[in-house]
Design a protein around this motif. Structure first.
Motif, PDB file in Angstrom:
ATOM      1  N   LEU A   1       0.825  -1.209   0.000  1.00  0.00           N
ATOM      2  CA  LEU A   1       0.000   0.000   0.000  1.00  0.00           C
ATOM      3  C   LEU A   1       0.857   1.257   0.000  1.00  0.00           C
ATOM      4  O   LEU A   1       0.488   2.271  -0.599  1.00  0.00           O
TER       5      LEU A   1
ATOM      6  N   GLU B   1       1.793   1.369  -3.728  1.00  0.00           N
ATOM      7  CA  GLU B   1       0.727   1.410  -4.729  1.00  0.00           C
ATOM      8  C   GLU B   1      -0.517   2.176  -4.288  1.00  0.00           C
ATOM      9  O   GLU B   1      -1.367   2.497  -5.121  1.00  0.00           O
ATOM     10  N   GLY B   2      -0.651   2.439  -2.985  1.00  0.00           N
ATOM     11  CA  GLY B   2      -1.892   2.992  -2.472  1.00  0.00           C
ATOM     12  C   GLY B   2      -2.053   4.473  -2.727  1.00  0.00           C
ATOM     13  O   GLY B   2      -1.108   5.196  -3.049  1.00  0.00           O
ATOM     14  N   ASP B   3      -3.301   4.924  -2.576  1.00  0.00           N
ATOM     15  CA  ASP B   3      -3.650   6.338  -2.679  1.00  0.00           C
ATOM     16  C   ASP B   3      -3.864   6.866  -1.267  1.00  0.00           C
ATOM     17  O   ASP B   3      -4.589   6.260  -0.473  1.00  0.00           O
TER      18      ASP B   3
ATOM     19  N   GLU C   1      -7.408   7.102   0.039  1.00  0.00           N
ATOM     20  CA  GLU C   1      -8.048   5.818   0.307  1.00  0.00           C
ATOM     21  C   GLU C   1      -7.406   5.121   1.496  1.00  0.00           C
ATOM     22  O   GLU C   1      -8.090   4.542   2.345  1.00  0.00           O
ATOM     23  N   VAL C   2      -6.084   5.189   1.575  1.00  0.00           N
ATOM     24  CA  VAL C   2      -5.363   4.529   2.657  1.00  0.00           C
ATOM     25  C   VAL C   2      -5.601   5.228   3.986  1.00  0.00           C
ATOM     26  O   VAL C   2      -5.642   4.602   5.041  1.00  0.00           O
TER      27      VAL C   2
ATOM     28  N   ARG D   1       3.686  -9.678  -3.171  1.00  0.00           N
ATOM     29  CA  ARG D   1       2.255 -10.014  -3.177  1.00  0.00           C
ATOM     30  C   ARG D   1       2.059 -11.526  -3.074  1.00  0.00           C
ATOM     31  O   ARG D   1       1.172 -11.999  -2.348  1.00  0.00           O
TER      32      ARG D   1
ATOM     33  N   GLU E   1      -5.869  -8.346   0.879  1.00  0.00           N
ATOM     34  CA  GLU E   1      -6.670  -7.779  -0.203  1.00  0.00           C
ATOM     35  C   GLU E   1      -7.083  -6.331   0.043  1.00  0.00           C
ATOM     36  O   GLU E   1      -7.552  -5.657  -0.869  1.00  0.00           O
ATOM     37  N   ARG E   2      -6.915  -5.866   1.271  1.00  0.00           N
ATOM     38  CA  ARG E   2      -7.423  -4.545   1.653  1.00  0.00           C
ATOM     39  C   ARG E   2      -6.755  -3.425   0.871  1.00  0.00           C
ATOM     40  O   ARG E   2      -5.631  -3.560   0.410  1.00  0.00           O
ATOM     41  N   ARG E   3      -7.459  -2.332   0.764  1.00  0.00           N
ATOM     42  CA  ARG E   3      -6.959  -1.143   0.070  1.00  0.00           C
ATOM     43  C   ARG E   3      -6.721   0.026   1.034  1.00  0.00           C
ATOM     44  O   ARG E   3      -6.480   1.146   0.595  1.00  0.00           O
TER      45      ARG E   3
END
Length: 301
Positions: A231, A234-236, A239-240, A265, A298-300
């Motif tokens: 995250l 790759e995360g935003d 959102e995170v 992953r 799987e969480r974002r």
């Protein structure tokens, strides 16, 4: 087939546990009168109505395996969440990670000030042990003593706090995968381990059952941290709910920087599957814990 973490039994159970924890934290951390009211306001700000409540959920679910009183399990769940929230408040301080955003809003020291945030963390930590040591947590004082000892061990210099020290030095150290694994087991894994095993302590479970939960927590904690590293890459941030890209900017070695995105992953997925197998002795009663292992990778957010 993996059930979606945003719907189905797991989502409902997570929501119910979060609501119960919020209500109990509200009761355990009542507003105060007088000059200290600012401290209680900061403690409540740091701990109420935020986060996934993963650790308290694990405590509640592990307790359910042994038919522990829901009220006792909830008190332990709140204690572990108070320790987790204290660690976040301190981690966010300028002398540590210097973050402005936590759980989608201003960090505690930005909302209040650094001194108040420091004291709020201290207050949450000590209140957690007060809750565990109180008779409503369990009628057996030996069980309460064991809970206090286990949480102190998980949170102290051989656990979360020690891991944070290693993390502060990580950019200056030659960190390979075993070193990163040890760091994360201390910083993140030990508190998750306490949450998973606390239900067995409350239920006076046999050693074999406790070991199965300890093994589950070991793999779950590593999978959780690898997902966190992913995250961060790759995360935003919106959102995170916190800043991203911090590890790369600080030059820190992570599972992702050492393994690459795809291998990291795959490793997280393998650990989640392995965590589920440790729950075989509990049969269908542990299904939500199995779903949790899948959810963490799987969480974002």
């Amino acid at each position: 087939m993996t059930r979606s973490p945003t719907s189905g039994p797991l989502a409902q159970a997570l929501k119910a546990a979060a609501e119960a924890v919020n209500g109990e934290l509200d009761r355990l951390l009542p507003p105060a009168e007088g000059p200290e009211s600012r401290l209680l306001e900061a403690m409540r700000y740091a701990s109420l109505d935020g986060g996934k409540r993963l650790r308290p959920f694990l405590a509640v679910q592990s307790a359910a395996l042994f038919n522990v009183s829901p009220s006792a399990a909830l008190r332990v769940a709140c204690a572990v969440e108070m320790v987790h929230c204290y660690s976040l408040v301190h981690d966010d301080l300028p002398c540590m990670d210097d973050d402005d955003l936590r759980r989608g809003r201003a960090t505690c020291h930005r909302k209040f000030d650094e001194a108040t945030a420091l004291l709020a963390g201290d207050g949450l930590l000590t209140r957690a042990f007060e809750v565990l040591a109180a008779e409503p947590t369990h009628s057996d004082p030996m069980v309460r003593c064991e809970l206090v000892w286990e949480l102190a061990h998980a949170a102290g210099s051989q656990g979360m706090v020690g891991g944070q020290m290693v993390d502060l030095l990580a950019a200056e150290l030659a960190m390979d995968v075993p070193a990163i694994t040890r760091l994360q087991q201390m910083k993140t894994g030990r508190l998750i381990g306490f949450a998973c095993e606390s239900g067995a302590v409350l239920g006076k479970a046999p050693a074999q059952a406790r070991q199965a939960l300890r093994n589950y927590a070991h793999d779950l904690g590593l999978a959780f941290q690898i997902a966190d590293d992913l995250l961060d890459v790759e995360g935003d941030a919106a959102e995170v709910g916190k800043g991203v890209g911090k590890d790369a900017a600080a030059g820190k070695a992570t599972f992702v920087s050492l393994l690459g995105v795809e291998r990291a992953r795959a490793q997280a997925s393998m650990l989640a599957e392995q965590a589920c197998r440790h729950l075989d002795p509990f049969g269908a009663k542990a299904e939500l814990l199995r779903d949790t292992a899948k959810f963490v990778v799987e969480r974002r957010a």
